[in-house]
Design an enzyme around this catalytic site. Structure first.
Site, mmCIF file in Angstrom:
data_model
loop_
_atom_site.group_PDB
_atom_site.id
_atom_site.type_symbol
_atom_site.label_atom_id
_atom_site.label_comp_id
_atom_site.label_asym_id
_atom_site.label_seq_id
_atom_site.Cartn_x
_atom_site.Cartn_y
_atom_site.Cartn_z
ATOM 1 N N GLU A 147 7.068 -27.743 -25.315
ATOM 2 C CA GLU A 147 8.085 -28.784 -25.218
ATOM 3 C C GLU A 147 7.643 -30.002 -26.028
ATOM 4 O O GLU A 147 6.480 -30.412 -25.982
ATOM 5 C CB GLU A 147 8.238 -29.147 -23.737
ATOM 6 C CG GLU A 147 9.229 -30.229 -23.413
ATOM 7 C CD GLU A 147 9.274 -30.510 -21.907
ATOM 8 O OE1 GLU A 147 10.237 -31.150 -21.460
ATOM 9 O OE2 GLU A 147 8.329 -30.094 -21.192
ATOM 10 N N LYS A 179 17.448 -29.468 -22.945
ATOM 11 C CA LYS A 179 16.939 -29.308 -21.586
ATOM 12 C C LYS A 179 17.976 -29.806 -20.591
ATOM 13 O O LYS A 179 18.654 -30.815 -20.825
ATOM 14 C CB LYS A 179 15.634 -30.101 -21.439
ATOM 15 C CG LYS A 179 14.922 -29.955 -20.111
ATOM 16 C CD LYS A 179 13.576 -30.679 -20.156
ATOM 17 C CE LYS A 179 12.785 -30.524 -18.874
ATOM 18 N NZ LYS A 179 11.448 -31.178 -18.973
ATOM 19 N N CYS A 188 10.768 -26.169 -19.594
ATOM 20 C CA CYS A 188 9.888 -26.685 -18.549
ATOM 21 C C CYS A 188 10.541 -26.745 -17.177
ATOM 22 O O CYS A 188 10.682 -25.738 -16.502
ATOM 23 C CB CYS A 188 9.340 -28.051 -18.960
ATOM 24 S SG CYS A 188 7.868 -28.531 -18.001
ATOM 25 N N ARG A 247 -1.838 -26.133 -10.478
ATOM 26 C CA ARG A 247 -0.533 -26.000 -11.136
ATOM 27 C C ARG A 247 -0.447 -24.740 -11.989
ATOM 28 O O ARG A 247 0.625 -24.136 -12.115
ATOM 29 C CB ARG A 247 -0.236 -27.242 -11.976
ATOM 30 C CG ARG A 247 1.150 -27.210 -12.630
ATOM 31 C CD ARG A 247 1.557 -28.546 -13.200
ATOM 32 N NE ARG A 247 1.873 -29.507 -12.145
ATOM 33 C CZ ARG A 247 2.089 -30.804 -12.355
ATOM 34 N NH1 ARG A 247 1.981 -31.300 -13.585
ATOM 35 N NH2 ARG A 247 2.388 -31.605 -11.353
ATOM 36 N N GLY A 304 -2.273 25.276 5.801
ATOM 37 C CA GLY A 304 -3.180 26.114 5.032
ATOM 38 C C GLY A 304 -4.132 25.242 4.242
ATOM 39 O O GLY A 304 -3.706 24.272 3.588
ATOM 40 N N SER A 331 -7.064 25.334 1.367
ATOM 41 C CA SER A 331 -7.692 26.166 0.341
ATOM 42 C C SER A 331 -9.041 25.636 -0.104
ATOM 43 O O SER A 331 -9.830 26.364 -0.704
ATOM 44 C CB SER A 331 -6.774 26.266 -0.871
ATOM 45 O OG SER A 331 -6.688 24.997 -1.526
ATOM 46 N N SER A 357 -4.500 20.456 -0.582
ATOM 47 C CA SER A 357 -4.587 20.806 0.836
ATOM 48 C C SER A 357 -5.649 19.974 1.540
ATOM 49 O O SER A 357 -5.509 19.649 2.723
ATOM 50 C CB SER A 357 -4.879 22.300 1.007
ATOM 51 O OG SER A 357 -6.140 22.655 0.472
ATOM 52 N N ASN A 411 2.709 35.721 -6.945
ATOM 53 C CA ASN A 411 3.659 35.226 -5.953
ATOM 54 C C ASN A 411 3.621 36.012 -4.644
ATOM 55 O O ASN A 411 3.997 35.485 -3.596
ATOM 56 C CB ASN A 411 5.071 35.222 -6.530
ATOM 57 C CG ASN A 411 5.293 34.067 -7.494
ATOM 58 O OD1 ASN A 411 4.447 33.186 -7.595
ATOM 59 N ND2 ASN A 411 6.411 34.079 -8.191
ATOM 60 N N THR A 416 5.714 28.289 -5.811
ATOM 61 C CA THR A 416 6.483 29.504 -5.543
ATOM 62 C C THR A 416 7.662 29.158 -4.646
ATOM 63 O O THR A 416 7.489 28.605 -3.561
ATOM 64 C CB THR A 416 5.593 30.564 -4.877
ATOM 65 O OG1 THR A 416 4.496 30.836 -5.750
ATOM 66 C CG2 THR A 416 6.365 31.844 -4.623
#
Length: 692
Positions: free
Chosen positions: A62, A131, A187, A220, A379, A381, A386, A469, A505
């Site tokens: 400014e 302004k 500002c 500030r 389950g 693994s 899991s 699968n 799956t």
């Protein structure tokens, strides 16, 4: 404004201006008190620096041409004549420069003096914005010298021999850089309850510039930062801030020259404060991101419609200019996280892990309470997903005051199960004190394959999708029947990344459960959640040790016997999760073009030594990827995400959304047809991403 295609054939692929970015700078100079000629020279020098760095928009403080704290010198014709000559010098110098220069200056108009922002580009004074809000409290006394821009006569202003549009209703739009539309406030305009930036943004401004004087006091700078960040987030905009600095009069005030650039709530860059000389703070703005954010958040434009309907709308004048940005690679002034779901900043990562983990735990806790369920089946693994689902379940039981023995955890070894993962699964179940059992699926799977007439049933080593699968389906089938038998529900373990790629799956398989605690968590985040839990001390020390061991395990479905070759690698089939999660974030969260995501991935992943990695990320895992590799795996992502996997996502079980990047629930963030095609996305990738 309809978005133009951001990929342009005459731009180098590595040019930021090809991919919807624009470079911005927040600048301060070493001010000379009440010396417009010296200040103009300093501004021109900084503008040349910005030009050399391929900056599109440069914002200065400014009253930069005169100095801010010069009090009644503002009413001296000698000073104001010098300011007008300084504007002329800037306009002349700008003819050979790239950036749009936004410079603060006191200017006469009509019978009053205005505190203004002058917008200069390529030898033109594009416009002058006054302004509106003039502070006249504590150390400020602006109403003594200036008139407010509110109610000022619109039209044109004469600045020496130059004329330009004048008013608070001006927007500045680049005709050749889609999405680059600039709005300006000065500002104090930022500090009021209803700032001008709100209307500017609703009218289309994507880049908001704030020219500030703002003498410094303790604290500030934090307030300014809060307001800048809030403004950028609320308005889905970039916010460029430049405050007065070195050289300003210290008769009664101090100056720190704060510069910052925010975008949609994120701090992109901030400059040195209390510098002795000029500061040029640079960041690359993602104009596409801002456009996409506004388009997907319908309430943004709805707000404009409401204001228009209440008679509070405004008409803005748009001043157009041609930027003509460089076509080549000018670098990239923007940090791109390698892991968009995993911040590299340690404090942010801790906060994200705390929130993510507790979202999962609270989600399951509520489901158990609402259904009066006191027993669950899961389950285990010994892999990442899991493992994490089990510790989430244990935490939910602890919160509900239920015994962990009512968590019925099963390890179900198949043809490819390794000793390492099985051992880790058993160790973790033992450490947590859950009820554990082993259920070997191999005899049943063999019988099913024999009954089906599958080659493996005849002793042939055929390890196809059916072979895999059958195992995945049997595991899920057993879990559901066990849940029936014991009056419980099945806890799902599959994660967000697997759902994105369809790496699960369908139906009677790991895609299905009664409640999936991991459905909203990407693979790249899960390892950090586990590490965070291990360090938190929430569980027994032995459990924490197992968790750390699990983190070192290769990601694998373990469905193919190890003797058939190396350990089956998921990422060798569908791509590195770190790249696929990167693709998922930008395509799911924002809807970006594949070519742009490849550009970002190349910047993020091109050099393993550059940038930051998340805390505790192993050195051995710090990889780099070149463009051909990124492009290849992007094609896999697009084919699977858009062309294959949606039918699995359309039938997802319940589970909580966890990350801001989105979820894939058909009831939530992502609703798409199951019979879609990836062809348009693959064509965009092929058309706009060169292989080298």
């Amino acid at each position: 404004m309809p978005a133009q295609a951001s990929a342009q054939a005459d731009f180098d692929f590595r040019s930021l201006y090809r991919h919807g970015f624009a470079r911005a700078a927040a600048c301060t100079i070493r001010s000379s008190v009440a010396d417009p000629a010296a200040n103009a020279a300093a501004l021109i020098e900084a503008a040349r620096t910005c030009h050399e760095k391929a900056v599109a928009v440069a914002v200065f403080p400014e009253l930069a041409l005169s100095g801010y704290a010069i009090e009644d010198l503002l009413h001296q014709d000698v000073l104001l004549d010098g300011v007008e000559r300084g504007i002329g010098a800037l306009v002349e110098a700008s003819a050979r420069l790239l950036p749009v220069l936004i410079v603060g200056a006191p200017l006469r108009h009509g019978s009053r003096l205005y505190n203004t922002a002058c917008v200069i580009h390529r030898g033109r004074l594009l416009g002058v914005v006054p302004k509106i809000h003039l502070p006249t409290y504590r150390e400020f006394y602006e109403a003594r010298h200036f008139a407010s821009g509110a109610g000022a006569p619109a039209g044109e202003i004469a600045v020496g021999p130059l004329t330009a549009p004048f008013g608070t209703d001006l927007l500045f739009e680049a005709s050749d850089v889609p999405g680059l539309t600039i709005g300006i406030e000065i500002c104090e305009d930022m500090w009021v309850p209803a700032p001008p930036a709100a209307r500017l943004a609703l009218a289309g401004a994507s880049v908001l510039a704030n020219l500030s004087g703002s003498p410094i006091t303790i604290g500030r700078a934090r307030s300014r930062g809060l307001l800048c960040r809030s403004s950028s987030m609320r308005y889905a905009a970039a916010y460029i801030y430049a405050a007065g600095g070195a050289g300003e009069s210290t008769t009664d005030l101090g100056w720190d020259g704060q510069t910052s650039i925010h975008e949609a709530g994120a701090l992109l860059a901030e400059g040195e404060r209390f510098a002795r000389g000029a500061v040029v703070t640079i960041a690359d703005l993602d104009l596409d991101l801002l456009r996409l954010e506004r388009a997907s958040t319908g309430t943004f434009d709805d707000n404009r419609r409401v204001l228009d309907g209440q008679g509070e709308g405004r008409t803005f004048r748009t001043i157009r200019f041609r930027l003509d940005p460089p076509r080549g690679d000018v670098g990239f002034e923007r940090r791109v996280e390698r892991f968009p779901f995993v911040p590299a900043d340690p404090a942010l990562l801790r906060q994200d892990c705390y929130e993510g983990y507790n979202i999962q735990v609270a989600g399951l806790e509520q489901r158990l309470r609402a259904t009066a369920t006191r027993r669950v089946v899961i389950g285990v693994s010994g892999g990442l997903d899991s493992t994490h689902a089990l510790i989430v379940t244990a935490a939910a039981f602890d919160r509900l005051g239920l015994p962990r023995t009512d968590i019925l955890a099963y390890t179900m070894p198949g043809f490819g199960t390794s000793d390492e993962t099985k051992t880790n699964a058993i160790r973790l179940m033992s450490a947590l004190g859950v009820t554990q059992a082993e259920l070997d699926i191999r005899p049943t799977a063999t019988l099913m394959l024999e009954t089906m007439g599958h080659p493996y049933g005849r002793g042939e080593p055929v390890y196809d999708t059916t072979f895999e699968n059958v195992q995945a389906g049997l595991r899920t089938d057993y879990l559901f029947r066990l849940a029936n038998q014991h009056g419980g529900i099945v806890i799902g373990t599959g994660d967000l990344s697997e759902l994105a790629l369809g790496w699960c799956t369908y139906g009677v398989g790991d895609q299905m459960s009664h409640y999936n605690v991991n459905a909203g968590v990407p693979k790249t985040l899960i390892q950090h959640l586990i590490r965070w839990v291990a360090a938190s001390g929430e569980f027994e020390r032995a459990a924490g040790e197992v968790l750390l061991d699990v983190l070192n395990t290769e990601i694998s479905p373990e469905l193919i016997p190890a003797e058939a070759g190396n350990i089956q690698s998921t990422q060798a089939r569908i791509g590195p999760y770190e790249l696929q999660d990167f693709n998922l974030f930008y395509i799911l969260r924002y809807g970006m073009r594949p070519s742009k995501v490849v550009f970002l991935a190349e910047r993020a992943w091109g050099d393993a030594a550059a940038g930051s990695w998340p805390p505790a990320f192993p050195q051995s895992g710090r990889r780099a990827y070149d463009r051909p590799t990124i492009r290849r795996w992007m094609a896999v992502f697009l084919s699977r995400f858009f062309g294959f996997a949606q039918f699995k996502r359309s039938a997802l079980p319940n589970g909580p959304k966890v990350v801001a990047g989105g979820s894939l629930s058909p009831r939530g963030d992502w609703r798409a047809p199951s019979d879609g095609t990836a062809a348009p996305w693959l064509a965009e990738l092929e058309r706009n991403v060169p292989e080298t």
